[in-house]
Design a protein around this motif. Structure first.
Motif, PDB file in Angstrom:
ATOM      1  N   GLU A 205      23.898  22.824 -58.093  1.00 30.24           N
ATOM      2  CA  GLU A 205      25.067  23.178 -59.205  1.00 30.24           C
ATOM      3  C   GLU A 205      25.957  24.433 -58.644  1.00 30.24           C
TER       4      GLU A 205
ATOM      5  N   LEU B  53      19.356  23.630 -60.364  1.00 29.85           N
ATOM      6  CA  LEU B  53      20.274  25.471 -60.064  1.00 29.85           C
ATOM      7  C   LEU B  53      21.301  25.187 -58.668  1.00 29.85           C
TER       8      LEU B  53
ATOM      9  N   TRP C 190      24.283  25.303 -68.242  1.00 29.93           N
ATOM     10  CA  TRP C 190      23.068  25.369 -67.008  1.00 29.93           C
ATOM     11  C   TRP C 190      22.199  25.760 -67.748  1.00 29.93           C
TER      12      TRP C 190
END
Length: 280
Positions: free
Chosen positions: A266, A263, A122
């Motif tokens: 994800e 984020l 990430w």
């Protein structure tokens, strides 16, 4: 004349004899190191074989399945029991506490590695430094940080455990606690000013935490470190509060919320596997 122990008696075919071939690893041409390595290999084969027998197995079965001579198997099994790697009950052998601890440590290290790899992925795909933290036993614990030369992580210039009121990681974790737990934490680590932007006192922080959306991102701007903005995403691991967080230079503040939303997406897509991995 007295015969040496193990010597064959003339006229008695089939009498037991002890030769080097009974223990090839100890014979000529084998170094002590090779003998030790062979013993370790045989012991590991026994441990692996015992592990597949949930309800235990006797020595003869273990010797047969590992291809070891029964005396060798007996000797190694006794040693492994003595060291705590195996236990014996009613003639059956089971994994012992020491083996269980080894397995637990290995699994824990694998989970830590999985989290570190996920953060690094990430970090590179979103282009921000990444942080993973949990609230355990009344303390904020930053478990993993992933930064790079291009995306440096925030320097911990003031102890993260004591300054949870000032950074997004701490605020996110505290927002997941009930009011009593928050008050307990602030009684031990009261609000103090770190920058001109830090929340001013415990009461102001409690009001802010009460208004925080339950699963929304938590954002702070230059409250912990001048020139830095941060966002944290809440995660629940069983009954434990956890968070994934990111930071950016204040000059890139417009990227903060889009990066936090990405984020969060994800995390949502990988939540099942991630929750299992971060149960550290």
């Amino acid at each position: 004349m007295q015969r040496p122990p193990g010597a064959a008696v003339p006229g008695q075919p089939g009498a037991a004899t002890v030769t080097a071939s009974a223990h090839p690893a100890d014979g000529p041409g084998h170094s002590p190191a090779a003998t030790l390595i062979g013993s370790v290999q045989r012991a590991m084969r026994l441990l692996e074989t015992v592990a597949v027998h949930e309800y235990g197995a006797p020595a003869k079965q273990l010797a047969r399945e590992t291809g070891l001579a029964l005396p060798t198997a007996y000797h190694l099994l006794r040693t492994l029991v003595h060291e705590g790697y195996l236990r014996r009950e009613k003639g059956l052998f089971f994994l012992g506490d020491a083996a269980e601890r080894l397995g637990s440590s290995g699994a824990k290290e694998k989970r830590r590695s999985t989290v570190a790899d996920t953060l690094a992925h990430w970090r590179d795909s979103i282009g921000v430094p990444m942080y993973f933290a949990m609230y355990r036993d009344g303390e904020i614990e930053v478990m993993c940080v992933s930064g790079s030369r291009e995306t440096p992580a925030v320097e911990e210039w003031a102890d993260f455990r004591e300054t949870g009121h000032a950074h997004a990681i701490g605020q996110c974790l505290l927002s997941q606690l009930d009011e009593d737990a928050r008050r307990d934490h602030l009684a031990r680590y009261p609000v103090r000013s770190l920058t001109p932007y830090t929340v001013r006192d415990n009461h102001a922080l409690m009001r802010r935490l009460a208004r925080t959306p339950r699963m929304g991102p938590v954002v702070e701007r230059q409250e912990y470190a001048l020139g830095t903005v941060c966002a944290a995403i809440p995660i629940t691991v069983g009954t434990t509060a956890a968070t994934m967080a990111l930071s950016l230079p204040a000059r890139q503040a417009e990227r903060l919320l889009p990066a936090a939303r990405r984020l969060q997406g994800e995390i949502g897509r990988h939540l099942g596997a991630l929750t299992l991995s971060i149960s550290i």
